[in-house]
Design an enzyme around this catalytic site. Sequence first.
Site, PDB file in Angstrom:
ATOM      1  N   ASN A 255       0.800  -1.230   0.000  1.00 20.14           N
ATOM      2  CA  ASN A 255       0.000   0.000   0.000  1.00 20.14           C
ATOM      3  C   ASN A 255       0.834   1.282   0.000  1.00 20.14           C
ATOM      4  O   ASN A 255       0.419   2.280  -0.590  1.00 20.14           O
ATOM      5  CB  ASN A 255      -1.015  -0.015   1.158  1.00 20.14           C
ATOM      6  CG  ASN A 255      -0.354  -0.074   2.509  1.00 20.14           C
ATOM      7  OD1 ASN A 255       0.797  -0.489   2.624  1.00 20.14           O
ATOM      8  ND2 ASN A 255      -1.072   0.335   3.527  1.00 20.14           N
TER       9      ASN A 255
ATOM     10  N   GLU B 210       4.509  -4.399  11.989  1.00 22.89           N
ATOM     11  CA  GLU B 210       3.507  -3.366  11.718  1.00 22.89           C
ATOM     12  C   GLU B 210       2.375  -4.047  10.967  1.00 22.89           C
ATOM     13  O   GLU B 210       2.475  -4.288   9.763  1.00 22.89           O
ATOM     14  CB  GLU B 210       4.106  -2.245  10.848  1.00 22.89           C
ATOM     15  CG  GLU B 210       5.188  -1.446  11.532  1.00 22.89           C
ATOM     16  CD  GLU B 210       4.673  -0.546  12.636  1.00 22.89           C
ATOM     17  OE1 GLU B 210       3.431  -0.447  12.814  1.00 22.89           O
ATOM     18  OE2 GLU B 210       5.498   0.039  13.347  1.00 22.89           O
TER      19      GLU B 210
ATOM     20  N   GLU C 184       7.837   2.232  14.660  1.00 22.75           N
ATOM     21  CA  GLU C 184       8.589   2.899  13.613  1.00 22.75           C
ATOM     22  C   GLU C 184       8.519   4.393  13.889  1.00 22.75           C
ATOM     23  O   GLU C 184       7.620   4.879  14.583  1.00 22.75           O
ATOM     24  CB  GLU C 184       7.996   2.582  12.234  1.00 22.75           C
ATOM     25  CG  GLU C 184       8.085   1.086  11.947  1.00 22.75           C
ATOM     26  CD  GLU C 184       7.980   0.715  10.488  1.00 22.75           C
ATOM     27  OE1 GLU C 184       6.918   0.982   9.896  1.00 22.75           O
ATOM     28  OE2 GLU C 184       8.951   0.146   9.949  1.00 22.75           O
TER      29      GLU C 184
ATOM     30  N   CYS D 266      -3.459   0.856   6.714  1.00 23.43           N
ATOM     31  CA  CYS D 266      -3.593  -0.006   7.896  1.00 23.43           C
ATOM     32  C   CYS D 266      -4.250   0.699   9.074  1.00 23.43           C
ATOM     33  O   CYS D 266      -4.982   0.087   9.833  1.00 23.43           O
ATOM     34  CB  CYS D 266      -2.222  -0.512   8.304  1.00 23.43           C
ATOM     35  SG  CYS D 266      -1.041   0.823   8.460  1.00 23.43           S
TER      36      CYS D 266
HETATM   37  P1  NDP Z   1       0.817  -9.489   3.435  1.00 26.96           P
HETATM   38  O1  NDP Z   1       0.823  -9.819   4.867  1.00 26.96           O
HETATM   39  O2  NDP Z   1       0.131 -10.378   2.488  1.00 26.96           O
HETATM   40  O3  NDP Z   1       2.329  -9.371   2.919  1.00 26.96           O
HETATM   41  C1  NDP Z   1       3.288  -8.514   3.529  1.00 26.96           C
HETATM   42  C2  NDP Z   1       4.665  -8.876   3.009  1.00 26.96           C
HETATM   43  O4  NDP Z   1       5.080 -10.129   3.568  1.00 26.96           O
HETATM   44  C3  NDP Z   1       4.719  -9.066   1.501  1.00 26.96           C
HETATM   45  O5  NDP Z   1       5.959  -8.568   1.019  1.00 26.96           O
HETATM   46  C4  NDP Z   1       4.612 -10.566   1.361  1.00 26.96           C
HETATM   47  O6  NDP Z   1       5.088 -11.010   0.124  1.00 26.96           O
HETATM   48  C5  NDP Z   1       5.462 -11.017   2.527  1.00 26.96           C
HETATM   49  N1  NDP Z   1       5.227 -12.373   2.972  1.00 26.96           N
HETATM   50  C6  NDP Z   1       4.105 -13.148   2.821  1.00 26.96           C
HETATM   51  N2  NDP Z   1       4.270 -14.347   3.416  1.00 26.96           N
HETATM   52  C7  NDP Z   1       5.497 -14.344   3.981  1.00 26.96           C
HETATM   53  C8  NDP Z   1       6.254 -15.292   4.757  1.00 26.96           C
HETATM   54  N3  NDP Z   1       5.763 -16.478   5.091  1.00 26.96           N
HETATM   55  N4  NDP Z   1       7.492 -14.935   5.175  1.00 26.96           N
HETATM   56  C9  NDP Z   1       8.003 -13.725   4.876  1.00 26.96           C
HETATM   57  N5  NDP Z   1       7.355 -12.801   4.134  1.00 26.96           N
HETATM   58  C10 NDP Z   1       6.117 -13.092   3.698  1.00 26.96           C
HETATM   59  O7  NDP Z   1       0.272  -8.004   3.375  1.00 26.96           O
HETATM   60  P2  NDP Z   1      -0.171  -7.162   2.092  1.00 26.96           P
HETATM   61  O8  NDP Z   1       1.019  -6.926   1.234  1.00 26.96           O
HETATM   62  O9  NDP Z   1      -1.393  -7.799   1.527  1.00 26.96           O
HETATM   63  O10 NDP Z   1      -0.533  -5.758   2.779  1.00 26.96           O
HETATM   64  C11 NDP Z   1      -1.754  -5.505   3.400  1.00 26.96           C
HETATM   65  C12 NDP Z   1      -1.642  -5.697   4.908  1.00 26.96           C
HETATM   66  O11 NDP Z   1      -0.591  -4.919   5.441  1.00 26.96           O
HETATM   67  C13 NDP Z   1      -2.888  -5.264   5.636  1.00 26.96           C
HETATM   68  O12 NDP Z   1      -3.288  -6.218   6.587  1.00 26.96           O
HETATM   69  C14 NDP Z   1      -2.461  -3.986   6.352  1.00 26.96           C
HETATM   70  O13 NDP Z   1      -3.182  -3.699   7.486  1.00 26.96           O
HETATM   71  C15 NDP Z   1      -1.022  -4.221   6.609  1.00 26.96           C
HETATM   72  N6  NDP Z   1      -0.318  -2.957   6.726  1.00 26.96           N
HETATM   73  C16 NDP Z   1       0.117  -2.561   7.971  1.00 26.96           C
HETATM   74  C17 NDP Z   1       0.736  -1.342   8.135  1.00 26.96           C
HETATM   75  C18 NDP Z   1       1.263  -0.908   9.471  1.00 26.96           C
HETATM   76  O14 NDP Z   1       2.160  -0.095   9.512  1.00 26.96           O
HETATM   77  N7  NDP Z   1       0.771  -1.403  10.585  1.00 26.96           N
HETATM   78  C19 NDP Z   1       0.916  -0.426   7.013  1.00 26.96           C
HETATM   79  C20 NDP Z   1       0.465  -0.960   5.766  1.00 26.96           C
HETATM   80  C21 NDP Z   1      -0.146  -2.183   5.645  1.00 26.96           C
HETATM   81  P3  NDP Z   1       4.096 -11.052  -1.141  1.00 26.96           P
HETATM   82  O15 NDP Z   1       3.116  -9.935  -1.033  1.00 26.96           O
HETATM   83  O16 NDP Z   1       4.991 -10.892  -2.273  1.00 26.96           O
HETATM   84  O17 NDP Z   1       3.411 -12.372  -0.990  1.00 26.96           O
END
Ligand code: NDP
Length: 480
Positions: A152, A249, A454, A283
């Site tokens: 995002n 996060e 952060e 998020c």
């Molecule tokens: P995901 O949890 O699907 O993925 C986050 C990252 O982790 C991606 O780069 C993903 O790779 C990677 N990943 C997935 N599985 C694994 C694993 N087993 N081991 C290591 N890395 C892994 O989140 P989204 O990308 O769909 O983002 C949306 C989510 O992020 C929402 O729930 C949102 O709330 C949260 N978010 C939180 C924020 C905060 O600061 N608290 C800010 C922004 C978003 P890939 O996508 O390539 O599969």
Amino acid sequence: MNTQPRASHFINGAYVEDEAGVPLDVLNPATGAVIATLHEATPAIVDAALAAATVAQKAWARLMPVERARVLRRASDMIRDRNAELSRLETLDTGKPIQETEVADWPSGADALEYFAGLAPTVTGETVPLGADFAYSLREPLGVCVGIGAWNYPSQIACWKAAPALAMGNAMVFKPSEVTPLGALKLAEILMEAGAPAGLFNVVQGRGGVGAQLVTDARVAKVSLTGSVPTGRKVYAAAAEGIRHVTMELGGKSPLIVFGDADIDSAVGAAMLGNFYSAGQICSNGTRVFVHRSIKEAFLARLKTRAEAIIMGDPLDPATQMGPLVSPEQHAKVMAYVEQAKADGARLITGGGASGAFVQPTVFADVTDGMTLACEEVFGPVMAVLDFEDEDEVVARANATEFGLAAGVFTADLTRAHRVVAALQAGTCWINAYNLTPVESSFGGVKLSGVGRENGKAAIEHYTQLKSVYVGMGPVDAPY
Ligand code: NDP
């Protein structure tokens, strides 16, 4: 604009390709057109990135803090100089409107680099007097840190993780979300041009499996993830195997409480920012908007008028206020939540429809606590409005969630504002504002929304470890 990077990965100061990796098509969310084709990192690529970071970190940590700061500050200036071009790329990668990316994405990343450059030379230990003896403490870097980003705010997330890590003498291997892989490569280029040594900041592409390889590597001291709770659980557990430091996060279902004495226009504006900015893919969004019964219908009427005036369209058009969702998968997920809310009996005030990759700004009223829309993170432009009658009741309901990322309160009564904020279970709160995340103030969640912080001075603690040194000044008094 050429959106195809020179190669998929950035390792040891240069673009690197390994065509043996599974191809990854990068789509423009607004049109579905392929704007770049990359390859997932193979184990050899992951190994090369970690090896480069391990070597670079040792020399970088030995530099004077002002020397490290100078590199980060230069990178921050370069980002500001190139903001127009970088923001265009961010818009093509994420689908977010250019009027947002130009002010909220790379600029916030530049702020982080500037802020932590300023803090780096101020971080010191303490001296502990112990009679004739004394002890002192040193704040040391952790070593090689892994950053894993969500889709995002891809470039902002890369900067928010890299800036404190590098400022404190660590090196980083960053894996962007496979959905939005382009911005992190630009950050790597810029850091190199700003004088960072080769290997200090590396980018490897890939899906979750690549992230999983990084998290379990013996060379890694810390993992910082921005992502969903299910991924957070997996990454936290994998990091625990090696007793690695973590920052998580994660997601949220944050409450925004509007009392009867609130400035309604400001509260409506904040609720819109907290549900429609970035097409709701934030998020910390205030996705449960609790509105006092006395002003509910007035609130909804103004909200409907303003939501229906939102301009949707080509994200590159400066007039566009809302773009598409990031991917067809996310679109399908959001529309399923809209249908579920209708089936659960929530009152549709506006929106509820979709066209192509776009979802209309949508407001449901009469949402009750048990409805799916009030419990699960939607990550789309769908606002749930719930009513309440009194303060104790709304605080209890606001806290009745497994998440605890953020919360907001709108009221003219300052005493009440502080009392309510004190009672809310959230890592980041706003009073008469929403979703402002300046780098000077720490950001992060409680409960399932995460651990660690952060930004702000707090981030320093999450990228350093303390060494205590006892200094004996006299003869050793041993009983044997
Ligand atoms: P995901 O949890 O699907 O993925 C986050 C990252 O982790 C991606 O780069 C993903 O790779 C990677 N990943 C997935 N599985 C694994 C694993 N087993 N081991 C290591 N890395 C892994 O989140 P989204 O990308 O769909 O983002 C949306 C989510 O992020 C929402 O729930 C949102 O709330 C949260 N978010 C939180 C924020 C905060 O600061 N608290 C800010 C922004 C978003 P890939 O996508 O390539 O599969």
